[in-house]
Every structure is written in C-alpha cells, then in structure tokens.
Design a protein around this motif. Structure first.
Motif, PDB file in Angstrom:
ATOM      1  N   SER A  19       0.824  -1.206   0.000  1.00 16.76           N
ATOM      2  CA  SER A  19       0.000   0.000   0.000  1.00 16.76           C
ATOM      3  C   SER A  19       0.861   1.260   0.000  1.00 16.76           C
ATOM      4  O   SER A  19       0.571   2.225  -0.724  1.00 16.76           O
ATOM      5  N   LEU A  20       1.916   1.256   0.796  1.00 12.95           N
ATOM      6  CA  LEU A  20       2.833   2.394   0.832  1.00 12.95           C
ATOM      7  C   LEU A  20       3.485   2.601  -0.530  1.00 12.95           C
ATOM      8  O   LEU A  20       3.571   3.718  -1.044  1.00 12.95           O
ATOM      9  N   TYR A  21       3.942   1.516  -1.112  1.00 17.45           N
ATOM     10  CA  TYR A  21       4.629   1.575  -2.402  1.00 17.45           C
ATOM     11  C   TYR A  21       3.684   2.049  -3.504  1.00 17.45           C
ATOM     12  O   TYR A  21       4.049   2.901  -4.326  1.00 17.45           O
ATOM     13  N   ALA A  22       2.473   1.489  -3.530  1.00 21.74           N
ATOM     14  CA  ALA A  22       1.506   1.859  -4.572  1.00 21.74           C
ATOM     15  C   ALA A  22       1.179   3.344  -4.510  1.00 21.74           C
ATOM     16  O   ALA A  22       1.094   4.022  -5.546  1.00 21.74           O
ATOM     17  N   ALA A  23       1.006   3.871  -3.303  1.00 26.47           N
ATOM     18  CA  ALA A  23       0.695   5.291  -3.152  1.00 26.47           C
ATOM     19  C   ALA A  23       1.858   6.151  -3.645  1.00 26.47           C
ATOM     20  O   ALA A  23       1.658   7.190  -4.287  1.00 26.47           O
ATOM     21  N   ARG A  24       3.077   5.718  -3.360  1.00 29.59           N
ATOM     22  CA  ARG A  24       4.247   6.472  -3.798  1.00 29.59           C
ATOM     23  C   ARG A  24       4.390   6.443  -5.313  1.00 29.59           C
ATOM     24  O   ARG A  24       4.691   7.465  -5.954  1.00 29.59           O
ATOM     25  N   MET A  25       4.190   5.269  -5.921  1.00 28.97           N
ATOM     26  CA  MET A  25       4.323   5.152  -7.372  1.00 28.97           C
ATOM     27  C   MET A  25       3.261   5.975  -8.095  1.00 28.97           C
ATOM     28  O   MET A  25       3.513   6.517  -9.176  1.00 28.97           O
ATOM     29  N   GLU A  26       2.081   6.094  -7.499  1.00 27.35           N
ATOM     30  CA  GLU A  26       1.030   6.903  -8.123  1.00 27.35           C
ATOM     31  C   GLU A  26       1.458   8.368  -8.193  1.00 27.35           C
ATOM     32  O   GLU A  26       1.114   9.075  -9.142  1.00 27.35           O
ATOM     33  N   GLU A  27       2.225   8.817  -7.210  1.00 27.19           N
ATOM     34  CA  GLU A  27       2.722  10.182  -7.229  1.00 27.19           C
ATOM     35  C   GLU A  27       3.672  10.411  -8.410  1.00 27.19           C
ATOM     36  O   GLU A  27       3.752  11.506  -8.963  1.00 27.19           O
ATOM     37  N   TYR A  28       4.372   9.356  -8.827  1.00 29.82           N
ATOM     38  CA  TYR A  28       5.281   9.455  -9.964  1.00 29.82           C
ATOM     39  C   TYR A  28       4.546   9.348 -11.305  1.00 29.82           C
ATOM     40  O   TYR A  28       5.118   9.621 -12.352  1.00 29.82           O
ATOM     41  N   GLY A  29       3.281   8.913 -11.261  1.00 27.27           N
ATOM     42  CA  GLY A  29       2.508   8.762 -12.491  1.00 27.27           C
ATOM     43  C   GLY A  29       2.200   7.342 -12.878  1.00 27.27           C
ATOM     44  O   GLY A  29       1.600   7.086 -13.925  1.00 27.27           O
ATOM     45  N   PHE A  30       2.575   6.371 -12.007  1.00 28.84           N
ATOM     46  CA  PHE A  30       2.293   4.957 -12.270  1.00 28.84           C
ATOM     47  C   PHE A  30       1.177   4.514 -11.336  1.00 28.84           C
ATOM     48  O   PHE A  30       1.405   4.235 -10.164  1.00 28.84           O
ATOM     49  N   ASP A  31      -0.038   4.469 -11.868  1.00 27.26           N
ATOM     50  CA  ASP A  31      -1.193   4.221 -11.008  1.00 27.26           C
ATOM     51  C   ASP A  31      -1.645   2.767 -10.975  1.00 27.26           C
ATOM     52  O   ASP A  31      -2.535   2.407 -10.205  1.00 27.26           O
ATOM     53  N   ARG A  32      -1.035   1.908 -11.799  1.00 27.16           N
ATOM     54  CA  ARG A  32      -1.372   0.479 -11.792  1.00 27.16           C
ATOM     55  C   ARG A  32      -0.084  -0.336 -11.781  1.00 27.16           C
ATOM     56  O   ARG A  32       0.796  -0.142 -12.620  1.00 27.16           O
ATOM     57  N   LEU A  33      -0.012  -1.232 -10.823  1.00 29.46           N
ATOM     58  CA  LEU A  33       1.199  -2.013 -10.623  1.00 29.46           C
ATOM     59  C   LEU A  33       0.856  -3.494 -10.570  1.00 29.46           C
ATOM     60  O   LEU A  33      -0.242  -3.880 -10.172  1.00 29.46           O
ATOM     61  N   ILE A  34       1.821  -4.317 -10.937  1.00 30.68           N
ATOM     62  CA  ILE A  34       1.672  -5.754 -10.754  1.00 30.68           C
ATOM     63  C   ILE A  34       3.042  -6.329 -10.418  1.00 30.68           C
ATOM     64  O   ILE A  34       4.048  -5.978 -11.053  1.00 30.68           O
ATOM     65  N   TYR A  35       3.075  -7.146  -9.383  1.00 34.59           N
ATOM     66  CA  TYR A  35       4.332  -7.716  -8.886  1.00 34.59           C
ATOM     67  C   TYR A  35       4.175  -9.222  -8.769  1.00 34.59           C
ATOM     68  O   TYR A  35       3.150  -9.729  -8.303  1.00 34.59           O
ATOM     69  N   GLY A  36       5.189  -9.936  -9.186  1.00 28.53           N
ATOM     70  CA  GLY A  36       5.185 -11.384  -9.054  1.00 28.53           C
ATOM     71  C   GLY A  36       6.497 -11.868  -8.480  1.00 28.53           C
ATOM     72  O   GLY A  36       7.569 -11.347  -8.820  1.00 28.53           O
ATOM     73  N   LEU A  37       6.427 -12.866  -7.599  1.00 30.47           N
ATOM     74  CA  LEU A  37       7.621 -13.459  -7.002  1.00 30.47           C
ATOM     75  C   LEU A  37       7.447 -14.969  -6.947  1.00 30.47           C
ATOM     76  O   LEU A  37       6.506 -15.476  -6.338  1.00 30.47           O
ATOM     77  N   THR A  38       8.336 -15.680  -7.625  1.00 37.04           N
ATOM     78  CA  THR A  38       8.327 -17.135  -7.557  1.00 37.04           C
ATOM     79  C   THR A  38       9.680 -17.631  -7.077  1.00 37.04           C
ATOM     80  O   THR A  38      10.716 -17.027  -7.371  1.00 37.04           O
ATOM     81  N   ARG A  39       9.662 -18.709  -6.334  1.00 35.61           N
ATOM     82  CA  ARG A  39      10.899 -19.371  -5.911  1.00 35.61           C
ATOM     83  C   ARG A  39      10.953 -20.790  -6.457  1.00 35.61           C
ATOM     84  O   ARG A  39      11.747 -21.605  -6.005  1.00 35.61           O
ATOM     85  N   PHE A  40      10.094 -21.053  -7.433  1.00 38.09           N
ATOM     86  CA  PHE A  40       9.987 -22.411  -7.943  1.00 38.09           C
ATOM     87  C   PHE A  40      10.021 -22.466  -9.467  1.00 38.09           C
ATOM     88  O   PHE A  40       9.420 -23.323 -10.093  1.00 38.09           O
ATOM     89  N   ARG A  41      10.729 -21.547 -10.098  1.00 33.76           N
ATOM     90  CA  ARG A  41      10.786 -21.563 -11.552  1.00 33.76           C
ATOM     91  C   ARG A  41      11.695 -22.699 -12.027  1.00 33.76           C
ATOM     92  O   ARG A  41      12.612 -23.130 -11.318  1.00 33.76           O
ATOM     93  N   THR A  42      11.417 -23.155 -13.230  1.00 33.93           N
ATOM     94  CA  THR A  42      12.208 -24.214 -13.839  1.00 33.93           C
ATOM     95  C   THR A  42      12.801 -23.676 -15.142  1.00 33.93           C
ATOM     96  O   THR A  42      12.620 -22.507 -15.487  1.00 33.93           O
ATOM     97  N   VAL A  43      13.465 -24.538 -15.869  1.00 36.58           N
ATOM     98  CA  VAL A  43      14.045 -24.129 -17.148  1.00 36.58           C
ATOM     99  C   VAL A  43      12.962 -23.680 -18.116  1.00 36.58           C
ATOM    100  O   VAL A  43      13.147 -22.753 -18.909  1.00 36.58           O
TER     101      VAL A  43
END
Length: 249
Positions: A19-43
């Motif tokens: 929430s903190l990050y999204a509010a800050r990015m909106e101030e820069y002009g980026f109002d929609r964000l998507i983040y993904g984190l995986t620890r199980f990727r394969t080749v």
C-alpha cells in the motif's frame, strides 16, 4: 523521502508495504502495478502459479484475465523479465510490433492490455537470489500518458523508482507468504519447524504436549496445504516461502 523509507522499513505486513509503495508510485505517475515473485521456476516455466506471490493494483477483471487466465505466460514483458535483470521500457514491445516480430499469442496479450488501457510503462526484473527465484514489477502509466510521456517521467524519476522498487522487493521477499494457497496454521508451522530441527514425531509430541497421532495429523495437513508428497519436501517448501524459520546449526 526519509519518512517514507522509515515507514517502509518498519512495516510488518506485505500488504502494508504494498500500500505504501503503490501510493508512492502513483505520485510518480504509475497508477497500476503488478508484482510477481516465484521461488519455484524451472528451465521451461515460472513454476506453479499457485506457489507464486502476486500483488496488483489493476482492476480485478484485468488481473483475472492476465494472471489467472494465463495471458501472462505469453506476455512479451514477462518473457523479458524472466530472461533478464534490470529495467526495460515498454517501447520495446511497440518496436517489435512495428517490425512484425510479435507472435499471434503475443499480439493477443497486447490486445488484452490495450482493452484495459495497459499501454505505457516500465518493467523491472530484480536480481535473483537463486536460480529458481524470480521477482519482477510492472509499472503502468496513468491513463492518457503515452509511452513517450512515461519515458520522460522515467528519465526524471527512474533512479528513485528503481531504488524504492528494489527495497520493496527485498522486504517482501523476506516476509512470510503463502501465495494463492491457504497458509499453514500455527500448529502446522510449529511441527514443521521441529522436524527441521531434527526432532522425531515422538520428540515433537512431548515438546508440544500432543499425542504422536496428532503430530502426524498436523504433518499430513501441512503436506496437503503445500501440495507436496513428503514431510522433508514440506519443510523445504515452507522454509523457502518464509512460512517457517530454521535456527540452523
């Protein structure tokens, strides 16, 4: 800025950080964000989506189509993020499209993005801590901004955005999360931690004041939650997801 960084560092939950990050990015002009984190990727893939932590400020219908509908698997910028580290302007997609280099499936993703106004932005692919980990952030410019406009914004604020985004990624990647699967219960986490410390079922029963049958039940349910076959796999997976913490020897 210092006040924002203090809040970011002191936040105790992933959603608070987001929430903190999204509010800050909106101030820069980026109002929609998507983040993904995986620890199980394969080749050949980024791993099971159910084991991936996904955070988004896009409208639900877009997230349903892009993520849960599987469109992300053919998204040009997701492919770029999986193969690279650093930052990339979405102008590369425009360049590839004009050159006729996008596949039919990639064009389908492009049309989906255009439908939802996801047309101008940047993607950050974070350095991986291991071969199986990958984290990436997609920042979409607010409606009405062209890619040229967003490139100007990035030229002015890109360095700050990279630092803040990396800090957010580092904080989130070290916090407990259960992705799309339901989280382990406190009892399930505790028995797995004791297994990780080398304790037997009988030992754990004495330590926790339970019967051996109850300990076995907690272990079985933990394996089901984590979708693994063995308790050793459950300990490893829960540890990787930061759902349990081992003291080490």
């Amino acid at each position: 800025m210092l006040s924002f960084l203090e809040q970011l560092v002191q936040a105790k939950h992933i959603q608070d950080i987001w929430s903190l990050y999204a509010a800050r990015m909106e101030e820069y002009g980026f109002d929609r964000l998507i983040y993904g984190l995986t620890r199980f990727r394969t080749v050949n893939s980024l791993g099971d989506l159910a084991d991936t932590l996904m955070l988004s400020t896009h409208e639900k219908s877009y997230t349903d189509a892009f993520v849960w509908g599987g469109a992300y698997q053919k998204a040009p910028m997701v492919t770029w993020a999986a193969e690279n580290e650093g930052v990339c302007s979405w102008s590369v997609v425009e360049d590839r499209m004009r050159a006729g280099q996008l596949s039919e499936e990639e064009m389908g993703v492009l049309l989906l993005n255009q439908k939802y106004g996801v047309v101008a932005g940047y993607t950050i692919s974070f350095p991986a801590m291991s071969m199986r980990q990958k984290g990436a952030m997609g920042l979409c410019g607010r409606p009405g901004l062209s890619q040229a406009d967003v490139d100007v914004l990035w030229a002015e604020h890109g360095r700050e955005i990279m630092v803040l985004s990396t800090l957010v990624h580092l904080r989130i990647s070290t916090m407990p999360h259960a992705s799309a699967r339901r989280p382990l219960t406190p009892r399930q986490r505790e028995v797995l931690e004791w297994v990780g410390e080398g304790k037997t079922t009988a030992d754990i029963a004495v330590i926790m004041g339970l019967t051996s049958a109850t300990v076995e039940k907690h272990l079985r349910l933990a394996r089901e939650v984590l979708d693994v076959d063995t308790t050793a796999q459950a300990v490893l997976k829960a540890s990787v997801q930061n759902q349990i913490f081992m003291t080490g020897k």
